[in-house]
Design a protein around this motif. Structure first.
Motif, PDB file in Angstrom:
ATOM      1  N   UNK A  55       0.840  -1.201   0.000  1.00  0.00           N
ATOM      2  CA  UNK A  55       0.000   0.000   0.000  1.00  0.00           C
ATOM      3  C   UNK A  55       0.875   1.251   0.000  1.00  0.00           C
ATOM      4  N   UNK A  56       1.962   1.223   0.742  1.00  0.00           N
ATOM      5  CA  UNK A  56       2.879   2.369   0.759  1.00  0.00           C
ATOM      6  C   UNK A  56       3.531   2.557  -0.612  1.00  0.00           C
ATOM      7  N   UNK A  61       3.725   5.591  -5.900  1.00  0.00           N
ATOM      8  CA  UNK A  61       3.524   5.651  -7.354  1.00  0.00           C
ATOM      9  C   UNK A  61       2.335   6.530  -7.733  1.00  0.00           C
ATOM     10  N   UNK A  62       1.200   6.291  -7.093  1.00  0.00           N
ATOM     11  CA  UNK A  62       0.007   7.066  -7.467  1.00  0.00           C
ATOM     12  C   UNK A  62       0.150   8.523  -7.058  1.00  0.00           C
ATOM     13  N   UNK A  63       0.869   8.786  -5.982  1.00  0.00           N
ATOM     14  CA  UNK A  63       1.137  10.160  -5.576  1.00  0.00           C
ATOM     15  C   UNK A  63       2.001  10.902  -6.579  1.00  0.00           C
ATOM     16  N   UNK A  95      -6.952   1.660  -1.008  1.00  0.00           N
ATOM     17  CA  UNK A  95      -6.580   2.799  -0.156  1.00  0.00           C
ATOM     18  C   UNK A  95      -5.238   3.395  -0.573  1.00  0.00           C
ATOM     19  N   UNK A  96      -4.450   2.649  -1.337  1.00  0.00           N
ATOM     20  CA  UNK A  96      -3.187   3.149  -1.860  1.00  0.00           C
ATOM     21  C   UNK A  96      -3.297   3.682  -3.277  1.00  0.00           C
ATOM     22  N   UNK A  97      -4.511   3.638  -3.835  1.00  0.00           N
ATOM     23  CA  UNK A  97      -4.728   4.195  -5.164  1.00  0.00           C
ATOM     24  C   UNK A  97      -4.774   3.184  -6.290  1.00  0.00           C
TER      25      UNK A  97
END
Length: 174
Positions: A55-56, A61-63, A95-97
Motif C-alpha cells: 500500500x505504501x 507511485x500514485x502520488x 486505499x493506496x490508489x
C-alpha cells in the motif's frame, strides 16, 4: 519465450505512467501472504497493517501521478481464495490508489482464454507471471519489447469486457 535482461523489480522501479496486471487464476494461496489467508479462513479480522508495504509503494507511485490497475478474470461462485483476495486485498490496496476491475465469465465466454497472468508497464514492457497448478508463484519472465503490442491488446480486451470492482463487488461480493 525469449526474455530481456531486465527483471520484474526493474520494471516496477522504472515505469513512468502505468502498470497494468492481468490475473487469471482462482487461487494464489501458496503465493504472497499465506499466513493472512489462513487468518481469513479462520474468521480472524484483517490486521491493520495487512499489505502495508505494498500500500505504501502504491501511494508513492500514485502520488507521483502513475496509474496502477488490474483486471481479474473470474467465475462465480468465488473460491475461498478469491473471497480473501477481493475482500481483504483489493479493499486494502484501493486505499493506496490501485484500481481494480472484474471480468466475470460466469455467464459468458472468456475473451482471454489461455492468456497468462502478466504485468504490462507503460504499454512497452511485459512480465509474464508463472504459477504452478497449486497457486504457487514460480517466477516471472520479462519478455522482449517486441511482444508488448500483443499484451497491450490483451489489456485492452480485458478492460473492454470488465467492470469496475466496486460496482461488481456491490452485486456479488460478500
Amino acid at each position: 519465450m525469449t526474455t530481456s535482461s531486465r527483471n520484474l523489480g526493474d520494471l516496477f522501479d522504472t515505469f513512468q505512467r502505468e502498470a497494468f496486471r492481468l490475473e487469471t487464476l482462482d487461487d494464489y494461496s501458496r503465493s504472497g501472504n499465506v499466513d493472512a489467508y489462513h487468518a481469513f479462513l479462520a474468521g480472524e479480522p484483517q490486521p491493520d497493517d495487512y499489505n502495508a508495504g505494498w500500500v505504501e509503494e502504491l501511494r508513492t507511485h500514485t502520488g507521483n501521478g502513475k496509474r496502477i490497475y488490474r483486471v481479474h478474470v473470474l467465475r462465480r461462485p468465488l473460491t475461498h481464495y478469491l473471497r480473501f483476495e477481493l475482500g481483504w486485498g483489493y479493499q486494502k490496496n484501493m486505499s493506496g490508489g490501485e484500481e481494480f476491475f472484474i471480468l466475470d465469465i460466469t455467464d459468458s465466454p472468456n475473451p482471454l482464454e489461455n492468456v497468462p497472468d502478466f504485468w504490462l508497464f507503460d504499454s512497452n514492457s511485459v512480465a509474464v507471471m508463472n504459477y504452478d497448478g497449486t497457486g504457487k508463484f514460480a517466477g516471472s519472465e520479462v519478455l522482449l519489447s517486441a511482444r508488448a503490442a500483443e499484451f497491450t491488446r490483451y489489456r485492452d480486451t480485458a478492460l473492454a469486457h470488465a467492470e469496475p470492482f466496486p460496482d461488481w463487488w456491490a452485486k456479488y461480493g460478500a
